[in-house]
Design a protein around this motif. Structure first.
Motif, short mmCIF file in Angstrom:
data_model
loop_
_atom_site.label_atom_id
_atom_site.label_comp_id
_atom_site.label_asym_id
_atom_site.label_seq_id
_atom_site.Cartn_x
_atom_site.Cartn_y
_atom_site.Cartn_z
N ALA A 1 -2.90 -39.51 -27.21
CA ALA A 1 -2.03 -38.76 -26.30
C ALA A 1 -0.76 -38.43 -27.07
N ARG B 1 -2.77 -37.90 -19.63
CA ARG B 1 -2.73 -37.23 -20.93
C ARG B 1 -3.80 -37.70 -21.90
N ASP C 1 -3.85 -34.25 -23.75
CA ASP C 1 -2.61 -33.46 -23.67
C ASP C 1 -2.78 -32.07 -23.09
#
Length: 412
Positions: free
Chosen positions: A318, A349, A376
């Protein structure tokens, strides 16, 4: 050429499979079970709707493939939800009513005897929103007969929606709505429970029979919209000549060719693999902290709190970085990685780290990932779709465009 194996049959997997098939690559899709796409409510966005428009758009190639499904309108829409709010969307299932089409007017909301639909409360809630007042929209509840049989009161939305695939039943509903309209008077449209078909959206056919725009409210998870996607997906894959196999993938092995090991059945040989198995909802990512280890007192060792559901090359991460080991054998407090306790939660994420062409970083060439499995990126329907198309496009270039797929090229 060995087929490209696409693991997952949600929005991301379908986008990748169709792009590959249209590009001339043989494709096999492995469909394990329903994931986030099958639970979708019908609104489609690139970025979370709460964040507003971040300026991202879906590429033309991805839009063209999406239009071929015949399921969505990809244009700005204003949707009335069964939670009593009005919310914007990047696009929507064609069964949903876009109330943003009007500036002023009255939208009819039928009352009916079903525990999942309270037309009176919803009409008041929608009318009281700032958006409705700014647009001069009023939602008015009226009595109407929408259920034809007493036992339908106990059915879920998707089961009632399936009954409206029948033209005769849809005609019966149109007659009941015209009766309600005759009692009320002038209005601009009719908003209904999420009951308008599962084999295909039936809102347009109903609107023609009623003489006014009719459509569904945006419902919670596991509505008829997810079932409509599955029907549209199966038709699209069949038209494209894509082979589909039911099963669970256990492991993906970098070899020449790639090997995809299933929980049941013989391993599959593949020229490349696209991982589109979803995130935490779909099973592509598992929450598996150190304290989940079997231990008499303390865990034997610390480990990252997430792992992939399929054993494969690559790194979970992440923020552009691999996951770090927690500083405690007992992992990290769950509230530190989840909404609403964390402002930018790791749980939203985490995913496989990929490059701009969706190739998995740290893995040999020929392994790509897309959808909620990718780190992300927004966990939204259109983002999953566009990432799948992007992965398919990249593989078409590698496999058909003469680019070497080097199994020893571990991309960092």
């Amino acid at each position: 050429m060995k087929p490209v194996v696409v693991v997952g049959a949600g929005a991301a997997g379908l986008g990748a499979a169709l792009r590959l098939a249209h590009g001339g690559c043989p494709v096999q899709v492995i469909d394990g079970a329903a994931g986030a796409t099958a639970l979708s409510c019908g609104a489609v966005d690139v970025t979370p709707w709460e964040d507003g428009d971040a300026g991202e758009r879906v590429e033309d190639e991805a839009l063209q493939l999406l239009e071929g499904l015949g399921l969505h309108r990809v244009a700005g829409a204003l949707l009335a939800t069964t939670a009593g709010i009005l919310r914007g969307a990047g696009g929507a299932d064609r069964a949903l009513l876009d109330v943003g089409a009007w500036r002023g007017g009255t939208v009819l909301v039928p009352r009916t005897d079903h525990p999942g639909w309270d037309g009176g409360v919803l009409a008041r809630s929608w009318s009281d929103t700032e958006t409705a007042r700014a647009r001069g929209l009023t939602f008015t509840a009226v009595d109407a007969t929408l259920l034809r049989f007493r036992e339908e009161r106990a059915l879920c939305d998707a089961d009632i929606a399936a009954r409206h695939d029948d033209a005769a039943r849809l005609g019966w509903l149109a007659e009941r709505l015209r009766e309600a309209l005759a009692r009320h008077g002038r209005c601009v449209g009719v908003i209904l429970p999420p009951w308008l078909g599962v084999e295909a959206p039936r809102a347009e056919a109903l609107s023609e029979r009623v003489g006014l725009p009719c459509g569904e409210a945006l419902s919670a998870l596991a509505s008829a919209a997810g079932r409509r996607f599955e029907f549209a997906r199966d038709r699209a894959l069949a038209r494209a000549g894509v082979s589909v196999r039911r099963g669970w993938v256990r492991r993906v092995v970098a070899s020449s060719p790639w090997t995809v090991e299933l929980e049941d059945g013989e391993p599959l040989a593949a020229s490349a693999v696209v991982l589109a198995a979803g995130g935490l909802v779909g099973g592509g990512i598992a929450y598996d902290p150190s304290e989940a280890q079997v231990a008499s007192e303390v865990p034997a060792q610390a480990r990252p709190v997430f792992r992939t559901g399929i054993e494969a090359p690559g790194m979970l991460g992440a923020g552009g970085r691999p996951l770090e080991l927690p500083g405690s054998l007992f992992g990290v407090p769950p509230e530190s990685i989840a909404w609403p306790f964390a402002r930018d939660p790791l749980m939203d994420r985490v995913g496989l780290l990929v490059d701009g062409a969706m190739r998995v970083k740290g893995a040999p060439g020929g392994l790509l990932a897309c959808g909620d499995l990718v780190a992300d990126r927004p966990r939204t329907w259109l983002e999953a779709w566009r990432s799948g198309v992007r992965a398919g496009n990249a593989l078409c270039g590698m496999l058909l465009g003469g680019e070497d797929v080097d199994l020893h090229d571990a991309r960092g």
